[in-house]
Design a protein around this motif. Sequence first.
Motif, PDB file in Angstrom:
ATOM      1  N   ASP A 183      -6.044  -0.386  -4.457  1.00 17.15           N
ATOM      2  CA  ASP A 183      -5.501  -1.085  -3.293  1.00 17.15           C
ATOM      3  C   ASP A 183      -6.520  -2.123  -2.849  1.00 17.15           C
ATOM      4  O   ASP A 183      -7.518  -1.794  -2.226  1.00 17.15           O
ATOM      5  N   GLU A 184      -6.262  -3.363  -3.205  1.00 18.06           N
ATOM      6  CA  GLU A 184      -7.172  -4.478  -2.929  1.00 18.06           C
ATOM      7  C   GLU A 184      -8.623  -4.128  -3.262  1.00 18.06           C
ATOM      8  O   GLU A 184      -9.506  -4.255  -2.407  1.00 18.06           O
TER       9      GLU A 184
ATOM     10  N   SER B 234       0.844  -1.206   0.000  1.00 15.50           N
ATOM     11  CA  SER B 234       0.000   0.000   0.000  1.00 15.50           C
ATOM     12  C   SER B 234       0.874   1.249   0.000  1.00 15.50           C
ATOM     13  O   SER B 234       0.590   2.217  -0.715  1.00 15.50           O
TER      14      SER B 234
HETATM   15 MG   LIG Z   1      -2.045  -2.756   2.218  1.00 16.37          MG
END
Ligand SMILES: [Mg+2]
Length: 255
Positions: free
Chosen positions: A171-172, A49
């Motif tokens: 991010d995911e 991240s």
């Molecule tokens: Mg992360």
Amino acid sequence: MCPILEARSMNKKVILAEDNELHILKDVNLDIENGEFVSVMGPSGSGKSTLLYNASGMDRISSGSVRFKNQEIGTMKEEDLAKLRLKHMGFIFQDINLLKNLSVIDNVMFPALIEKGTDKEAVHQKAKKLLEITGIEKLADNQITQASGGQLQRVGICRALINDPDIIFGDEPTGALDSKSTEEIMSLLSDINKKGTTIMLVTHDAKVAAKTERVLFMVDGNIVAQKKMQKHDAEHDDIKEREESIMKWLVENGF
Ligand SMILES: [Mg+2]
Ligand SMILES: Nc1ncnc2c1ncn2[C@@H]1O[C@H](COP(=O)(O)OP(=O)(O)OP(=O)(O)O)[C@@H](O)[C@H]1O
């Protein structure tokens, strides 16, 4: 192909206490080609991240250089950087920050209306079109609170696309979704990528990485390996095979 994003010796340090500094990104180099679809994998806490936030100018590197479309963004003034992000970048997260008091379509339109003098009707038409493409046109006037996880993620994608970004950072983005919604979101992102938008995604899911064309593997603040593939072709590729080869590669690299 030419790089859209070029980072050299990216370091990110955060000060936790007076004599306690955490070195999160350690001399990371990153090149993303224009039109590429890249995923980032690695253990929890490895800095994925942080890499995404610092490469996109959402956060500031401590030292090194990040060039986006040939402009140094590591040291760019916050105001200019905010404009550049708004115009050229789209962001999708696991917990999408949608505005709860706005309808679905107003959330999608929001980033396009920040700049003064925008043609509101044109933006409205474009937002409607994006909702159609992502299959949620019926929800346009609903409140955000009435949408499911998968629907919210689609709203997030529409919002990320409203300003025609050159690159999407995720991010995911499928981290909170079931496998069916994950598949739908990934084929949506594949289509967007095939139309020319560069995409960089952080994911824990090899199935998601299998839809991208290059996987970066991060360990302890560094990119330690990368796996290059072809762009995923839903008609001809065996996605299971791609997923298995990523799993095997991760294990070979010590994951
Ligand atoms: Mg992360
Ligand atoms: N602002 C911050 N202050 C202190 N520590 C931080 C900060 N941001 C990140 N960290 C730490 O840096 C490391 C990397 O964090 P990061 O969130 O980038 O990892 P990640 O690979 O995305 O993990 P996950 O897969 O769990 O999301 C972690 O140890 C995290 O606790």
